[in-house]
Scaffold this motif. Sequence first.
Motif, PDB file in Angstrom:
ATOM      1  N   LEU A  75      -0.531 -10.903 -29.708  1.00  0.00           N
ATOM      2  CA  LEU A  75      -1.136 -11.388 -31.046  1.00  0.00           C
ATOM      3  C   LEU A  75      -2.312 -12.332 -30.845  1.00  0.00           C
ATOM      4  CD1 LEU A  75      -0.957 -11.514 -34.259  1.00  0.00           C
ATOM      5  CD2 LEU A  75       0.504 -13.618 -33.879  1.00  0.00           C
ATOM      6  N   LEU A  76      -3.539 -11.843 -31.568  1.00  0.00           N
ATOM      7  CA  LEU A  76      -4.589 -12.779 -31.499  1.00  0.00           C
ATOM      8  C   LEU A  76      -4.975 -13.077 -32.889  1.00  0.00           C
ATOM      9  CD1 LEU A  76      -6.822 -13.821 -29.846  1.00  0.00           C
ATOM     10  CD2 LEU A  76      -8.071 -11.735 -29.926  1.00  0.00           C
ATOM     11  N   VAL A  77      -5.331 -14.016 -33.224  1.00  0.00           N
ATOM     12  CA  VAL A  77      -5.905 -14.523 -34.478  1.00  0.00           C
ATOM     13  C   VAL A  77      -7.223 -15.545 -34.246  1.00  0.00           C
ATOM     14  CG1 VAL A  77      -5.570 -15.562 -36.953  1.00  0.00           C
ATOM     15  CG2 VAL A  77      -3.683 -14.355 -35.649  1.00  0.00           C
ATOM     16  N   ASP A  81     -14.377 -20.625 -34.563  1.00  0.00           N
ATOM     17  CA  ASP A  81     -14.329 -20.943 -33.161  1.00  0.00           C
ATOM     18  C   ASP A  81     -13.069 -21.275 -32.598  1.00  0.00           C
ATOM     19  OD1 ASP A  81     -17.380 -20.816 -33.012  1.00  0.00           O
ATOM     20  OD2 ASP A  81     -17.554 -23.009 -33.392  1.00  0.00           O
ATOM     21  N   ASP A  82     -11.936 -20.993 -33.550  1.00  0.00           N
ATOM     22  CA  ASP A  82     -10.639 -21.401 -33.179  1.00  0.00           C
ATOM     23  C   ASP A  82     -10.074 -20.234 -32.848  1.00  0.00           C
ATOM     24  OD1 ASP A  82     -10.881 -24.018 -33.748  1.00  0.00           O
ATOM     25  OD2 ASP A  82     -10.511 -23.767 -35.887  1.00  0.00           O
ATOM     26  N   VAL A  83      -9.076 -20.222 -31.865  1.00  0.00           N
ATOM     27  CA  VAL A  83      -8.327 -19.042 -31.493  1.00  0.00           C
ATOM     28  C   VAL A  83      -6.779 -19.318 -31.499  1.00  0.00           C
ATOM     29  CG1 VAL A  83      -8.256 -17.471 -29.544  1.00  0.00           C
ATOM     30  CG2 VAL A  83     -10.491 -18.322 -30.137  1.00  0.00           C
ATOM     31  N   PHE A  84      -5.921 -18.389 -31.730  1.00  0.00           N
ATOM     32  CA  PHE A  84      -4.602 -18.612 -31.696  1.00  0.00           C
ATOM     33  C   PHE A  84      -4.031 -17.238 -31.083  1.00  0.00           C
ATOM     34  CE2 PHE A  84      -0.450 -17.324 -33.337  1.00  0.00           C
ATOM     35  CZ  PHE A  84       0.307 -18.447 -33.103  1.00  0.00           C
ATOM     36  N   HIS A  85      -3.421 -17.417 -29.876  1.00  0.00           N
ATOM     37  CA  HIS A  85      -2.745 -15.972 -29.402  1.00  0.00           C
ATOM     38  C   HIS A  85      -1.422 -16.377 -28.878  1.00  0.00           C
ATOM     39  CE1 HIS A  85      -3.158 -17.196 -25.032  1.00  0.00           C
ATOM     40  NE2 HIS A  85      -4.188 -17.835 -25.787  1.00  0.00           N
ATOM     41  N   ALA A  86      -0.498 -15.315 -29.012  1.00  0.00           N
ATOM     42  CA  ALA A  86       0.746 -15.278 -28.216  1.00  0.00           C
ATOM     43  C   ALA A  86       1.139 -13.852 -27.908  1.00  0.00           C
ATOM     44  CB  ALA A  86       1.902 -15.807 -29.392  1.00  0.00           C
ATOM     45  N   THR A  87       2.082 -13.842 -26.697  1.00  0.00           N
ATOM     46  CA  THR A  87       2.497 -12.773 -26.031  1.00  0.00           C
ATOM     47  C   THR A  87       3.932 -12.792 -26.024  1.00  0.00           C
ATOM     48  OG1 THR A  87       0.383 -12.663 -24.689  1.00  0.00           O
ATOM     49  CG2 THR A  87       2.355 -11.380 -23.991  1.00  0.00           C
ATOM     50  N   ALA A 110       4.985 -20.800 -35.880  1.00  0.00           N
ATOM     51  CA  ALA A 110       5.132 -19.451 -36.147  1.00  0.00           C
ATOM     52  C   ALA A 110       6.110 -18.608 -35.236  1.00  0.00           C
ATOM     53  CB  ALA A 110       3.541 -18.910 -35.793  1.00  0.00           C
ATOM     54  N   ARG A 111       6.151 -17.366 -35.574  1.00  0.00           N
ATOM     55  CA  ARG A 111       7.274 -16.615 -34.821  1.00  0.00           C
ATOM     56  C   ARG A 111       6.807 -15.112 -34.643  1.00  0.00           C
ATOM     57  NH1 ARG A 111      11.937 -15.761 -38.265  1.00  0.00           N
ATOM     58  NH2 ARG A 111      10.718 -13.794 -38.995  1.00  0.00           N
ATOM     59  N   PHE A 124      12.135 -12.087 -29.897  1.00  0.00           N
ATOM     60  CA  PHE A 124      11.492 -13.045 -30.459  1.00  0.00           C
ATOM     61  C   PHE A 124      10.803 -14.152 -29.755  1.00  0.00           C
ATOM     62  CE2 PHE A 124      15.098 -15.078 -31.448  1.00  0.00           C
ATOM     63  CZ  PHE A 124      14.938 -16.337 -31.744  1.00  0.00           C
ATOM     64  N   LEU A 125       9.625 -14.770 -30.183  1.00  0.00           N
ATOM     65  CA  LEU A 125       9.213 -15.873 -29.505  1.00  0.00           C
ATOM     66  C   LEU A 125       8.586 -16.899 -30.657  1.00  0.00           C
ATOM     67  CD1 LEU A 125       7.814 -17.219 -26.971  1.00  0.00           C
ATOM     68  CD2 LEU A 125       5.723 -15.928 -27.393  1.00  0.00           C
ATOM     69  N   THR A 126       8.820 -18.147 -30.616  1.00  0.00           N
ATOM     70  CA  THR A 126       8.022 -19.059 -31.505  1.00  0.00           C
ATOM     71  C   THR A 126       7.101 -19.790 -30.997  1.00  0.00           C
ATOM     72  OG1 THR A 126       9.781 -20.634 -30.849  1.00  0.00           O
ATOM     73  CG2 THR A 126      10.326 -19.272 -32.878  1.00  0.00           C
ATOM     74  N   VAL A 127       5.988 -20.211 -31.561  1.00  0.00           N
ATOM     75  CA  VAL A 127       4.938 -20.712 -30.909  1.00  0.00           C
ATOM     76  C   VAL A 127       4.475 -21.986 -32.100  1.00  0.00           C
ATOM     77  CG1 VAL A 127       4.028 -19.130 -29.550  1.00  0.00           C
ATOM     78  CG2 VAL A 127       3.357 -19.005 -31.669  1.00  0.00           C
TER      79      VAL A 127
END
Length: 357
Positions: A75-77, A81-87, A110-111, A124-127
């Motif tokens: 996931l990439l948001v 200039d801000d970046v949020f990502h999770a794998t 977030a999940r 699942f993964l929580t960040v």
Amino acid sequence: MGWIAVVGEGQKWVDPSLSARRMTGIDRAMRRGTIMMETDAPTLSSGSALLRLDRAGGAQGMMSLQWVPSMGLVLLVTQRDDVFHATLPLSGSPSRLRLSFAWDLDHSIARIAAEDPLTNTAQFLTVDNPLPIFLSDFWSLSRGAEMVELGSGTRFIAVSEAVEPIGPMPTIDGDTLIDTPDGPRPMVALNKGDLVRTRDGEMVAIQQILRRIVPAAGSFHPLRVPAPAFGLEQDLRVAPSQRLVVSGHDVEHAFGTDTVSIAAQHLPGDWAVNDPVAQVGPLMTYYQVILENAEPVMCQGLALESLNLEPFQSDRHIIAHSLLASVGRSALPTHERASFPLLGPVETTSLVETRAA
């Protein structure tokens, strides 16, 4: 607050309030919510984007959800200039996945989750510290705007203003008649502590009742099992993952045991009917009972499996993100693995064809 849009499988439903709110708050950040989609194997195996959304206005940037075979679900948001990502690394080779991204800005969490609707398993993964999702994002997703790209195997996409649960789910329509000491009663009318009749003829108390509203699409789209199949006294409507408990001489002759379990989704042809979307509607409310020993419960002449917690009870993390979070693990019974063998699609078809002959 709950589901406000469902798009796919012949329907395009948007809560009317979303249109009105769009006019006054298109760039307002949504404090919490869930974006859910269901996708099939062709898209999963291609490595292409499952979802890509180009964001405009105050949310300028992009959002993408991609299946990368060597990594998992990415996931990439971005917002300026801000970046949020999770794998989320995933094991196994699912033929279909129900994917969801949920967030709660008030708790800065977030999940990202992947559930296999065919096996009822979840990873699942929580960040921490997710970027905000905006009302304009919801509007674009719900309208299928030009700035939204969906993978070819996508069955549906839905958005909610709540952090939707994952894990064990209810699977029985609320109008289903359940056997009680006072005669058949609709599932929707039952309460915790009420007695219901099990397959063995005993009356046992309901420990908990689960209720959930879901998009009536993909693995949530209800199946109608027409009477008199399996001895049903009237048509039965259930989620595809609901299991029927079936006995008989033909069962023992074919499988070496007098009782088996059948998933509704494995029933062929006229034995499990997909009612038209126009008849079902955009949302479906399911119910399920939890009994002390996960006994099958009698419904309209057929035994249905009640919710068995055995696959989930050892994982306190999945319980914390499920419908059972408010109940607490100490208030839940301890279940053993279901004793009835679960038939696969080919075995189910064989049994049905034998009974239809």
